[in-house]
Design a protein around this motif. Structure first.
Motif, short mmCIF file in Angstrom:
data_model
loop_
_atom_site.label_atom_id
_atom_site.label_comp_id
_atom_site.label_asym_id
_atom_site.label_seq_id
_atom_site.Cartn_x
_atom_site.Cartn_y
_atom_site.Cartn_z
N LEU A 129 42.15 40.10 30.26
CA LEU A 129 42.31 40.01 31.67
C LEU A 129 43.69 40.25 31.80
O LEU A 129 44.66 39.43 31.59
CB LEU A 129 41.71 39.14 32.48
CG LEU A 129 40.21 38.93 32.94
CD1 LEU A 129 39.40 38.96 31.40
CD2 LEU A 129 40.02 37.97 33.77
N ALA A 130 44.16 41.34 32.94
CA ALA A 130 45.57 41.25 33.38
C ALA A 130 45.85 42.38 34.55
O ALA A 130 44.65 42.96 34.79
CB ALA A 130 46.77 41.80 32.16
N ARG A 131 46.97 42.45 35.01
CA ARG A 131 46.93 43.25 36.17
C ARG A 131 47.17 44.75 35.63
O ARG A 131 46.82 45.75 36.41
CB ARG A 131 48.20 43.07 37.09
CG ARG A 131 48.07 41.83 38.15
CD ARG A 131 49.46 41.50 39.01
NE ARG A 131 50.26 41.36 38.07
CZ ARG A 131 51.67 41.19 38.56
NH1 ARG A 131 51.71 41.15 40.00
NH2 ARG A 131 52.51 40.64 37.78
N ARG A 132 47.44 44.87 34.43
CA ARG A 132 47.67 46.32 33.94
C ARG A 132 47.09 46.01 32.41
O ARG A 132 47.41 45.23 31.55
CB ARG A 132 49.14 46.79 33.86
CG ARG A 132 50.20 45.77 33.06
CD ARG A 132 51.52 46.59 33.24
NE ARG A 132 52.53 45.75 32.61
CZ ARG A 132 52.81 45.32 31.44
NH1 ARG A 132 51.79 46.13 30.45
NH2 ARG A 132 53.81 44.74 30.93
N VAL B 175 43.34 35.38 29.45
CA VAL B 175 43.82 35.98 30.50
C VAL B 175 45.27 36.01 30.67
O VAL B 175 46.13 35.10 30.33
CB VAL B 175 43.44 34.82 31.94
CG1 VAL B 175 44.00 35.32 33.36
CG2 VAL B 175 42.07 34.65 31.87
N GLY B 176 45.95 37.37 30.89
CA GLY B 176 47.58 37.34 30.75
C GLY B 176 47.82 38.12 29.71
O GLY B 176 48.66 37.75 28.88
N VAL B 177 46.69 39.03 29.08
CA VAL B 177 47.26 40.01 27.81
C VAL B 177 48.27 40.74 27.70
O VAL B 177 48.63 41.25 27.03
CB VAL B 177 45.75 40.51 27.27
CG1 VAL B 177 44.72 39.48 27.20
CG2 VAL B 177 45.34 41.58 28.44
N ALA B 178 48.60 41.06 29.24
CA ALA B 178 49.73 41.93 29.08
C ALA B 178 51.29 41.19 28.82
O ALA B 178 52.04 41.91 28.40
CB ALA B 178 50.05 42.52 30.53
N GLY B 179 51.19 39.97 28.77
CA GLY B 179 52.35 39.15 28.30
C GLY B 179 52.38 38.99 26.90
O GLY B 179 51.34 39.32 26.07
#
Length: 244
Positions: free
Chosen positions: A37-40, A11-15
């Motif tokens: 999972l991420a917002r984008r 969770v948070g793969v855009a970071g």
């Protein structure tokens, strides 16, 4: 009878660190699916059936419920890593003194650093297997340790990570009742050279700071070593226990 699919979720793969964790887990070759999972969707996210991506706003519980429904259809989750967090941003900066305390900023930090991981656990921990080992890990921070706080400052970030630590410790107790082989832990990744730490670094990498790939490798190796007796623990990237 076919073996169940082995699934890792980040969770948070855009970071920077979240992306590195997903790549490190994928490189192990032990998971049939690595789910992000991420917002984008990251520009470099693999376009492959083995790398599903679920667009998710972790502060929206409806999104988390929808993501959990998708994941449930894929199978049991062997590893879940929550690699999200907020230290600074528009209108948010670590406080140097109590005079800087602000209710809206504190609320935002708690929402991202404590409430969101707790809700992720609410929806994803029940998807971990009952009959084999699993790991649910949330990235915390050493500055969230009350025992280790000797410098003060950074009120909101410290307090929100301390709240996360308590949530993880409490989740672990309930988790053990139905999944005795499962592990639920908080992890300190070290000082990672990402956007989160950028304003607070005086120079480049040194012995206490890592590029994301190095931190991710250390964290994955640590998670691979965890056993049921480590459930409810708080660990640094090098495997050492951190006092609450």
């Amino acid at each position: 009878m076919a073996e169940p699919a082995s699934i890792a979720v980040v969770v948070g793969v855009a970071g920077g660190l979240g992306g590195a964790l997903a790549r490190t887990l994928g490189a192990q070759g032990r998971y049939d699916l690595v789910v992000g999972l991420a917002r984008r969707r990251p520009a470099d996210w693999p376009n492959s059936p083995e790398w599903p991506f679920i667009e998710t706003d972790i502060q929206n519980e409806d999104d988390l419920l929808a993501a959990a429904q998708v994941l449930r259809a894929l199978g049991s989750l062997d590893r879940v890593v929550v690699a999200t967090g907020l230290l600074h941003g528009e209108g948010v900066a670590p406080e140097k003194t109590m005079r800087s305390l602000d209710a809206a900023t504190l609320t935002r930090l708690f929402a991202v650093n404590a409430v969101a991981p707790a809700l992720i656990a609410k929806h994803l921990l029940p998807l971990t297997p009952k009959d084999r080992p699993s790991v649910f890990a949330a990235l915390s921070a050493r500055v969230g340790s009350i025992s280790d706080n000797r410098l003060g400052g950074w009120y909101g970030y410290r307090a929100s990570k301390a709240a996360l630590n308590m949530l993880i410790a409490t989740l672990a107790i309930e988790h053990r009742r139905t999944r005795p082989l499962g592990v639920c832990v908080a992890l300190h990744p070290g000082t990672v050279l990402t956007d989160l730490s950028a304003p607070f670094r005086k120079g480049g990498a040194d012995d206490t700071s890592f590029i994301p790939a190095r931190s991710a490798q250390a964290l994955v190796e640590l998670m691979d070593r965890l056993g049921a007796d480590d459930n409810g623990g708080f660990f640094a990237w090098d495997g050492s226990r951190i006092e609450w």
